[in-house]
Enzyme design. Structure first.
Site, mmCIF file in Angstrom:
data_model
loop_
_atom_site.group_PDB
_atom_site.id
_atom_site.type_symbol
_atom_site.label_atom_id
_atom_site.label_comp_id
_atom_site.label_asym_id
_atom_site.label_seq_id
_atom_site.Cartn_x
_atom_site.Cartn_y
_atom_site.Cartn_z
ATOM 1 N N LYS A 10 -2.506 -2.057 -3.137
ATOM 2 C CA LYS A 10 -3.553 -1.173 -2.579
ATOM 3 C C LYS A 10 -3.142 0.278 -2.820
ATOM 4 O O LYS A 10 -2.459 0.883 -2.002
ATOM 5 C CB LYS A 10 -3.728 -1.468 -1.083
ATOM 6 C CG LYS A 10 -4.715 -0.557 -0.379
ATOM 7 C CD LYS A 10 -5.136 -1.107 0.976
ATOM 8 C CE LYS A 10 -5.976 -0.105 1.740
ATOM 9 N NZ LYS A 10 -6.634 -0.679 2.910
ATOM 10 N N GLU B 58 0.828 -1.223 0.000
ATOM 11 C CA GLU B 58 0.000 0.000 0.000
ATOM 12 C C GLU B 58 0.859 1.269 0.000
ATOM 13 O O GLU B 58 1.237 1.765 1.054
ATOM 14 C CB GLU B 58 -0.937 0.012 1.220
ATOM 15 C CG GLU B 58 -1.842 1.246 1.243
ATOM 16 C CD GLU B 58 -2.799 1.300 2.443
ATOM 17 O OE1 GLU B 58 -2.745 0.394 3.296
ATOM 18 O OE2 GLU B 58 -3.587 2.251 2.524
HETATM 19 C C1 5MM Z 1 -8.063 1.724 8.583
HETATM 20 O O1 5MM Z 1 -7.092 2.745 8.460
HETATM 21 C C2 5MM Z 1 -5.738 2.367 8.178
HETATM 22 C C3 5MM Z 1 -4.802 3.299 8.864
HETATM 23 O O2 5MM Z 1 -4.717 3.057 10.172
HETATM 24 P P1 5MM Z 1 -3.606 3.868 11.012
HETATM 25 O O3 5MM Z 1 -3.448 5.238 10.383
HETATM 26 O O4 5MM Z 1 -4.218 3.932 12.345
HETATM 27 O O5 5MM Z 1 -2.367 3.059 10.945
HETATM 28 C C4 5MM Z 1 -5.397 2.638 6.709
HETATM 29 O O6 5MM Z 1 -4.108 2.182 6.387
HETATM 30 C C5 5MM Z 1 -6.370 1.998 5.805
HETATM 31 O O7 5MM Z 1 -6.202 0.604 5.817
HETATM 32 C C6 5MM Z 1 -6.221 2.488 4.383
HETATM 33 O O8 5MM Z 1 -5.734 3.808 4.294
HETATM 34 C C7 5MM Z 1 -7.568 2.429 3.752
HETATM 35 O O9 5MM Z 1 -8.461 3.175 4.537
HETATM 36 P P2 5MM Z 1 -9.244 4.363 3.866
HETATM 37 O O10 5MM Z 1 -9.974 5.001 5.003
HETATM 38 O O11 5MM Z 1 -8.211 5.250 3.209
HETATM 39 O O12 5MM Z 1 -10.148 3.681 2.869
#
Ligand code: 5MM
Length: 341
Positions: free
Chosen positions: A220, A178
């Site tokens: 991702k 990601e």
């Molecule tokens: C669920 O949020 C994840 C980040 O957590 P932390 O900032 O607490 O480490 C994040 O990595 C998430 O998996 C991805 O960004 C996808 O989430 P979004 O909200 O961008 O769809």
């Protein structure tokens, strides 16, 4: 490493009409989400909230291929003592684990971050495998602003992503790779395109240098979108067309699937963009979702920390998961949202 088995998992994670629930908020991030619904950030509340989602049978069985968990959650038990991982497995979904340990300032690069957590990773991965995790996640964060990103930040983050991915495959765990280009700035869609292209080119070069098998990863990425503060908005068609062009330029067809992050887009925008990309069709990889906020904002609000609201929250979660499942097939339409409302 058994590549055929890794590939099977990667294919299942991005199977047609299914996507990933990113429920791996660290304790600090979930606090922000809970603050917004006036809910105290306790271990029990975090458990109850996530248990509510994992017990949403319709959504989990039909639309959610896998769930990314935070370290606390992978060891947690539901109120009746069933491990939360078991609830996910019983619903036919695959448990996964976030293994990065967040970000730190990158030396000599003011305003830029490096994701950390590689040091003991080789020792931690087998324990997560034993606990049921069949995939993992590591998120690199690249910001766009005046004079940034630097090549140093892109290169070091890509290097860490590839180190992580190689260690995961060695432990028979599919790495979600990601590299997130944030949409926080005032930049336009073309600047996002250009930076994401740079980041993806560098990431795939590092994956190649570190001998990561592309058939056994899931990418991702962010979509090509304007920054939130940009005066120049982009239509759904423009986002879809530019994101598909960008990915075709950067992501080898050996990658089985791409699961987008939502990155702060509204629920409906994230769904509409994914749908429009799948409507373009003829793509070398499956395109689906790995949303955190865009899947959880509605159920979070409906739940608001109250047991009495569980059914309403589960209905909201099922609806968003279903809309995104349709988008992953290119079969979503805006009036499906209105009908539900
Ligand atoms: C669920 O949020 C994840 C980040 O957590 P932390 O900032 O607490 O480490 C994040 O990595 C998430 O998996 C991805 O960004 C996808 O989430 P979004 O909200 O961008 O769809």
């Amino acid at each position: 490493m058994n590549l055929a088995d890794l590939n099977k998992i990667a294919v299942a994670m991005t199977a047609a009409g299914k996507g990933i629930l990113a429920a791996d908020e660290s304790t600090g991030t979930i606090k922000k989400r809970f603050d917004a619904i006036n809910t105290e950030n306790t271990e029990d509340n975090r458990r109850d909230y996530r248990e509510m989602m994992f017990r949403t049978t319709e959504a989990m069985k039909n639309y959610v291929s896998g769930v990314i968990l935070y370290d606390e959650t992978i060891w947690q038990k539901a109120k009746d003592g069933t491990p939360l991982v078991k609830l996910i497995e019983q619903a036919g979904s695959i448990p996964g684990i976030k293994v990065d340990e967040g970000t730190k300032p990158l030396p000599n690069c003011p305003g830029e971050l490096i994701t950390v957590g590689l040091d003991k990773l080789a020792d931690r991965l087998p324990k997560y495998y034993e606990a049921g995790a069949r995939f993992a996640k590591w998120r690199a964060v690249i910001d766009i602003g005046a004079g940034i990103p630097s090549h140093t930040a892109i290169m070091t983050n890509a290097h860490a992503l590839a180190r992580y991915a190689a260690l995961c495959q060695q432990a028979q765990i599919v790495p979600i790779v990601e590299p997130e280009v944030l949409m926080d700035g005032a930049h336009d869609i073309d600047r996002c395109y250009e930076v994401t292209q740079w980041v993806l080119k560098e990431t795939f070069q590092q994956l190649y240098f570190q001998r990561v098998e592309l058939e056994g990863i899931v990418l991702k990425p962010n979509m090509a979108v304007p920054g939130k503060k940009s005066a120049k908005k982009a239509s759904v068609e423009e986002v879809a067309e530019k994101t598909v062009r960008l990915l075709k330029d950067c992501v080898p067809g050996a990658v089985p699937g791409i699961a987008f992050l939502s990155g702060g887009q509204s629920d409906e925008e994230a769904t509409a963009h994914l749908d429009a990309m799948n409507k373009i069709g003829n793509l070398p990889w499956n395109l689906t979702f790995s949303y955190g906020r865009a899947l959880q904002a509605a159920p979070q609000k409906a739940w608001s920390g109250k047991a009495a609201n569980v059914a309403a929250a589960q209905a909201a979660f099922t609806h968003r998961a279903k809309m995104n499942s349709l988008a992953a097939l290119g079969k979503w339409a805006a009036d499906l949202e209105k009908k539900a409302a």
